[in-house]
Scaffold this active site. Structure first.
Site, short mmCIF file in Angstrom:
data_model
loop_
_atom_site.label_atom_id
_atom_site.label_comp_id
_atom_site.label_asym_id
_atom_site.label_seq_id
_atom_site.Cartn_x
_atom_site.Cartn_y
_atom_site.Cartn_z
CG ASP A 80 -2.08 0.86 1.22
OD1 ASP A 80 -2.48 1.26 0.11
OD2 ASP A 80 -2.63 1.17 2.31
N GLY A 179 -8.37 7.39 8.07
CA GLY A 179 -8.61 7.62 9.50
C GLY A 179 -10.07 7.95 9.73
#
Ligand code: 13P
Length: 281
Positions: A80, A179
């Protein structure tokens, strides 16, 4: 069984569901994803961030590859958000066949040349590449609407970028954030629809933690085939150990490892069902 991300996403695109890509850190995470995917007969992707790979090195990489390969369902392992060509080369050499060559912090032209170079490198090794255009923020706080829009994926630019780079999957920025969402998430589906009109490769949506079911469903209808999930699984793991730390429990460490795996597995299972990939292995 270890499968290519390309195969997983092509099938997802064809049958209108998405595959969950879960950011993992250790054995417990790997077991949580494998167990959840097997229990629901679902494909899944194990994802690893470069700094975690740096910490875990080849033993961690071998663990993730072996976990994916020994699963009874199709799984891939994906690097990633990597902006370092040396780390991409190292991951490819170690057997990771799927990477996010992340040039999104560069200018458009620099992102394009970085992605083009990494795509050529990966394709020469039979691997596939995700790219990011637009810049996914860590948080929505403190940005004006204009600032937010400036970071979003431009549909025309996305088409040109994919054509010129030869990239296999594209991560879009439509208001998604990494987040926690500090207010109600707002995704620009009109923008996503325009990107979809321009492109037929699988699209990726980062920041899937905290997105409501309706938004997930709409994103899939508009071509998202891969959702990235980190925060919700990671928080569940940390919460387990925080609560354990508050007790004076003498529980065996292995029992705790299993319980922390179970806690993460619950979250992964919810996501798999939300993404519509259950039963699609
Ligand atoms: P979340 O942490 O918001 O789930 O996002 C994960 C992600 O997009 C990783 O690339």
């Amino acid at each position: 069984m270890l499968t290519s991300t390309q195969d997983l996403l092509e099938k997802a695109q064809k049958y209108s569901y998405a595959v969950g890509a879960f950011n993992l850190y250790n054995l417990e995470g790997a077991k949580a994803v494998v167990n959840a995917a097997e229990a629901d007969s679902s494909p899944a992707i194990i994802q690893v961030l470069p700094h975690i790979l740096k910490y875990g090195g080849s033993p961690l990489m071998a663990l993730f590859l072996e976990a994916a390969d020994s699963a009874t369902v199709p799984m891939s392992v994906h690097l990633d958000h990597c902006e370092d060509s040396a780390v991409i080369e190292m991951a490819l050499a170690a057997g990771i066949q799927s990477v996010l060559a992340d040039g999104s912090k560069f200018s458009y032209q620099e992102n394009l040349s970085f992605t083009r170079e990494m795509t050529a490198l990966a394709h020469a090794k039979g691997a596939t590449v995700e790219a990011e255009i637009g810049r996914i923020s860590g948080t929505e706080d403190g940005m004006t609407v204009a600032e937010k829009e400036a970071k979003m994926t431009d549909p025309g630019q996305a088409k040109e970028f994919v054509e010129k780079s030869g990239v296999d999957f594209l991560a879009v920025t439509i208001g998604n954030v990494h987040g926690q969402y500090h207010s109600e998430p707002r995704l620009d589906f009109e923008r996503l629809a325009k990107v979809r009109q321009q492109l037929d490769i699988p699209l990726v949506l980062h920041g899937a933690s905290g997105l409501p079911a309706l938004m997930i469903r709409r994103s899939i209808e508009l071509g998202v085939c891969k959702f990235n999930v980190n925060t919700e699984v990671r928080q569940k793991y940390l919460q387990f150990w925080r609560e354990y730390g508050k007790t004076d429990s003498q529980r065996d460490l292995l029992d705790c490892q299993k319980a922390s795996t179970d806690a993460m597995q619950e979250v992964v299972a919810q996501k798999i069902r939300l993404f519509g990939s259950a039963g699609k292995a």
